[in-house]
Scaffold this motif. Structure first.
Motif, mmCIF file in Angstrom:
data_model
loop_
_atom_site.group_PDB
_atom_site.id
_atom_site.type_symbol
_atom_site.label_atom_id
_atom_site.label_comp_id
_atom_site.label_asym_id
_atom_site.label_seq_id
_atom_site.Cartn_x
_atom_site.Cartn_y
_atom_site.Cartn_z
ATOM 1 N N GLN A 91 0.839 -1.204 0.000
ATOM 2 C CA GLN A 91 0.000 0.000 0.000
ATOM 3 C C GLN A 91 0.877 1.258 0.000
ATOM 4 O OE1 GLN A 91 -2.357 0.840 3.542
ATOM 5 N NE2 GLN A 91 -4.025 1.554 2.241
ATOM 6 N N ALA A 123 0.317 0.938 -4.675
ATOM 7 C CA ALA A 123 -0.527 0.007 -5.432
ATOM 8 C C ALA A 123 -2.005 0.249 -5.137
ATOM 9 C CB ALA A 123 -0.164 -1.433 -5.070
ATOM 10 N N GLU A 124 -2.824 -0.046 -6.123
ATOM 11 C CA GLU A 124 -4.275 0.062 -5.957
ATOM 12 C C GLU A 124 -4.759 -1.056 -5.044
ATOM 13 O OE1 GLU A 124 -6.511 -0.236 -9.586
ATOM 14 O OE2 GLU A 124 -8.375 -0.548 -8.531
ATOM 15 N N VAL A 125 -5.340 -0.688 -3.927
ATOM 16 C CA VAL A 125 -5.836 -1.675 -2.963
ATOM 17 C C VAL A 125 -7.196 -2.190 -3.435
ATOM 18 C CG1 VAL A 125 -6.614 -2.048 -0.587
ATOM 19 C CG2 VAL A 125 -4.630 -0.576 -1.037
ATOM 20 N N VAL A 126 -7.319 -3.490 -3.512
ATOM 21 C CA VAL A 126 -8.599 -4.128 -3.834
ATOM 22 C C VAL A 126 -9.268 -4.614 -2.547
ATOM 23 C CG1 VAL A 126 -9.707 -6.040 -5.061
ATOM 24 C CG2 VAL A 126 -7.792 -4.803 -6.118
ATOM 25 N N PHE A 147 -4.390 -6.555 -4.314
ATOM 26 C CA PHE A 147 -4.024 -5.319 -5.009
ATOM 27 C C PHE A 147 -4.174 -5.541 -6.505
ATOM 28 C CE2 PHE A 147 -1.563 -5.516 -1.141
ATOM 29 C CZ PHE A 147 -1.662 -4.236 -0.636
ATOM 30 N N ARG A 148 -4.088 -4.461 -7.246
ATOM 31 C CA ARG A 148 -3.906 -4.554 -8.687
ATOM 32 C C ARG A 148 -2.513 -4.034 -8.990
ATOM 33 N NH1 ARG A 148 -8.434 -6.367 -10.378
ATOM 34 N NH2 ARG A 148 -10.403 -5.469 -9.703
ATOM 35 N N GLY A 175 -3.175 -3.820 -14.066
ATOM 36 C CA GLY A 175 -4.523 -4.221 -13.684
ATOM 37 C C GLY A 175 -4.636 -5.667 -13.240
#
Length: 136
Positions: free
Chosen positions: A100, A104-107, A122-123, A127
């Motif tokens: 994080q 990174a994009e947190v899913v 994450f992504r 993607g």
């Protein structure tokens, strides 16, 4: 028969961003970096598993893919539903904080799943879904 998982492939449409994510955020070794024209294949892997690698590859490099298939792949990548990998660690909460902090994009934040696994997701910059499971 004694089989190992040796390589798996994840698509990337931005090799530099993916390299920064896997090398600098996840701490993976760069094992190979091969260019051909304007395409690039980067092989990375965890330092403790030298026999297991991920090849970050151009998503539409296969000459047998049609333009419609290339568009479909690009659409699925944009949705984050084309490819995934599951990693594991002894401290998923610490791994979550590190990834994080790396932007990174947190899913999904770390949580205990009803099927017995604690994990987060994450992504990566392309993607791809990157799930991290708690070991043990």
């Amino acid at each position: 028969m004694d089989l190992l998982i040796h390589y798996t492939f994840l698509p990337t449409d931005d090799p530099e961003a993916s390299l920064a994510f896997y090398r600098d955020v996840l701490g993976f070794d760069v094992r190979n970096d091969v260019g051909y024209g304007d395409m690039r294949w980067i092989t990375v892997g965890p330092p403790a598993q030298p026999q297991t690698s991920i090849v970050l590859h151009p998503p539409a490099a296969d000459p047998g893919i049609t333009d419609d298939e290339r568009r479909t792949i690009a659409e699925l990548m944009a949705k984050g539903s084309y490819a995934s990998v599951v990693l594991a660690t002894t401290d998923v909460d610490a791994a979550f904080e590190r990834v994080q902090a790396g932007g990174a994009e947190v899913v999904q934040e770390p949580m205990d799943q009803p099927y017995g696994t604690r994990d987060c997701a994450f992504r990566d910059p392309a993607g791809n879904m990157v799930r991290i499971n708690q070991l043990g």
